[in-house]
Design an enzyme around this catalytic site. Structure first.
Site, PDB file in Angstrom:
ATOM      1  N   LEU A  49     -55.636  -0.516  20.785  1.00 30.01           N
ATOM      2  CA  LEU A  49     -54.877  -2.685  19.749  1.00 30.01           C
ATOM      3  C   LEU A  49     -56.888  -3.249  19.946  1.00 30.01           C
ATOM      4  CD1 LEU A  49     -53.104  -3.659  22.697  1.00 30.01           C
ATOM      5  CD2 LEU A  49     -52.592  -3.980  20.478  1.00 30.01           C
ATOM      6  N   ASP A  99     -67.419   0.201  23.735  1.00 33.15           N
ATOM      7  CA  ASP A  99     -66.439   0.911  24.136  1.00 33.15           C
ATOM      8  C   ASP A  99     -66.335   2.042  24.916  1.00 33.15           C
ATOM      9  OD1 ASP A  99     -63.341   1.824  23.820  1.00 33.15           O
ATOM     10  OD2 ASP A  99     -64.210   3.213  24.136  1.00 33.15           O
ATOM     11  N   ASN A 154     -60.775  -7.311  25.255  1.00 31.93           N
ATOM     12  CA  ASN A 154     -59.841  -6.720  25.231  1.00 31.93           C
ATOM     13  C   ASN A 154     -59.993  -5.136  25.916  1.00 31.93           C
ATOM     14  OD1 ASN A 154     -57.844  -5.131  23.439  1.00 31.93           O
ATOM     15  ND2 ASN A 154     -58.986  -3.314  23.627  1.00 31.93           N
ATOM     16  N   TYR A 201     -52.620  -3.645  37.709  1.00 33.51           N
ATOM     17  CA  TYR A 201     -52.946  -3.939  36.391  1.00 33.51           C
ATOM     18  C   TYR A 201     -52.340  -5.531  35.632  1.00 33.51           C
ATOM     19  CZ  TYR A 201     -52.110  -3.712  31.493  1.00 33.51           C
ATOM     20  OH  TYR A 201     -52.312  -3.925  30.011  1.00 33.51           O
ATOM     21  N   LYS A 246     -53.561  -9.042  34.385  1.00 31.76           N
ATOM     22  CA  LYS A 246     -53.298  -9.605  33.592  1.00 31.76           C
ATOM     23  C   LYS A 246     -52.165 -11.284  33.526  1.00 31.76           C
ATOM     24  CE  LYS A 246     -54.474  -6.521  30.605  1.00 31.76           C
ATOM     25  NZ  LYS A 246     -55.911  -6.538  29.318  1.00 31.76           N
ATOM     26  N   THR A 288     -48.779   1.933  21.911  1.00 30.68           N
ATOM     27  CA  THR A 288     -49.824   2.237  22.197  1.00 30.68           C
ATOM     28  C   THR A 288     -50.181   3.482  23.241  1.00 30.68           C
ATOM     29  OG1 THR A 288     -51.171   0.623  24.250  1.00 30.68           O
ATOM     30  CG2 THR A 288     -51.012   0.340  21.529  1.00 30.68           C
TER      31      THR A 288
END
Length: 304
Positions: free
Chosen positions: A21, A40, A93, A159, A163, A193
């Site tokens: 993404l 990254d 992200n 997670y 989120k 993904t």
């Protein structure tokens, strides 16, 4: 692309943009005219995205660092200013997974996911807002959430918590940043993904997409697509067309786009003088139980 959607002259940081993404976000933002700081932990992946943007006539620079620490957030803002003279938007992200059911989840599994997703979102947002104020106001923050933060996701306690926290953060930051003419929104993507491939229901679909096959029409209609399907919503949120949109959680996947509700009271009952356990047991079945909320997602039959 219409004038309100053009990002020419803007400078955008996209964390975790070497693959998946994040890569789709970086490419779409660059195609809309913005200069991009590509971040990254994998230098080769970051360099490849920068090269891809340059080959298409765009501008981009890499920053190789793990998101979470304040030093990385500061370095991302500094790179934008050093190379392009300003900062206009940050897209948070970057993330990782350490999926295990709670009985098998270690402290490290939990802490590492929250460090990258939740703390990383906080440090990057804080650094961006400081720069926006220094520049005189104006800017965009898009914080990337997940359906796992909106509904149950087995094996993802860490997670899901991160989120859900990001969406809560977006609402509060929207209030705090409004006086500086900064919009803050959470984007809830649904895309096939590598991260989604860890969910058994989607593993085969991810493999098919990575092999070059199109997403089945029925799956797209159910709101599941590719990373490229998500990126247009990001471009919109960064554009002048979305100047009045803030404090929202907006979802996109496949052929669907959606507005998620904020937590709100679904039902209530009152009793003068307060409640006893017995009184609650008496009224609960008829007055409250019919309004109990679903907590697990409906997985499209095509993905099962």
């Amino acid at each position: 692309m219409t004038g309100d959607l053009v990002l020419a002259g803007r400078v955008v940081v996209v964390t975790g943009s070497g693959r998946g993404l994040g890569r789709a976000y970086a490419l779409a933002v660059a195609a809309a005219g913005a200069a991009v700081v590509v971040n990254d932990v994998d230098a080769d992946a970051a360099d490849a995205v920068v090269a891809e943007i340059a080959a298409a006539g765009g501008r981009a620079v890499p920053v190789v660092a793990p998101v979470g620490p304040t030093a990385t957030a500061d370095a991302l803002v500094a790179a934008a200013v050093e190379h392009y003279g300003q900062l206009d938007a940050v897209v948070t992200n970057a993330g990782l997974l350490r999926d295990r059911s709670v009985g098998k989840m270690t402290d490290e599994d939990f802490d590492l996911v929250l460090e990258t997703h939740l703390r990383g979102t906080f440090t990057c947002a804080r650094a961006a807002l400081a720069r926006f104020r220094q520049q005189g106001g104006g800017g965009r923050l898009v914080l990337i959430g997940s359906p796992a933060g909106q509904r149950a996701s087995f094996g993802q306690t860490n997670y899901s918590a991160a989120k859900a926290g990001i969406v809560g953060m977006a609402r509060t930051l929207a209030v705090e940043a409004a006086r500086h003419d900064v919009t803050v929104n959470a984007l809830i993507p649904v895309a096939l993904t590598r991260m989604v491939a860890t969910i058994p229901a989607f593993a085969d679909a991810v493999a098919a997409v990575e092999a070059g096959e199109p997403v089945p029409a029925r799956l797209r209609a159910a709101g599941v697509g590719t990373a490229d399907d998500v990126a247009p919503l990001l471009v919109y949120l960064l554009s002048d067309a979305a100047a009045g949109v803030t404090g929202q959680a907006l979802g996109v996947g496949g052929d669907r786009i959606s507005v998620w509700t904020h937590p709100t009271v679904a039902a209530e009952a009152s009793r003068e003088g307060g409640w006893t356990a017995e009184a609650i047991a008496e009224v609960f079945p008829e007055q409250l139980a019919p309004h109990l909320q679903p907590y697990a997602p409906d997985v499209p039959a095509e993905a099962r």
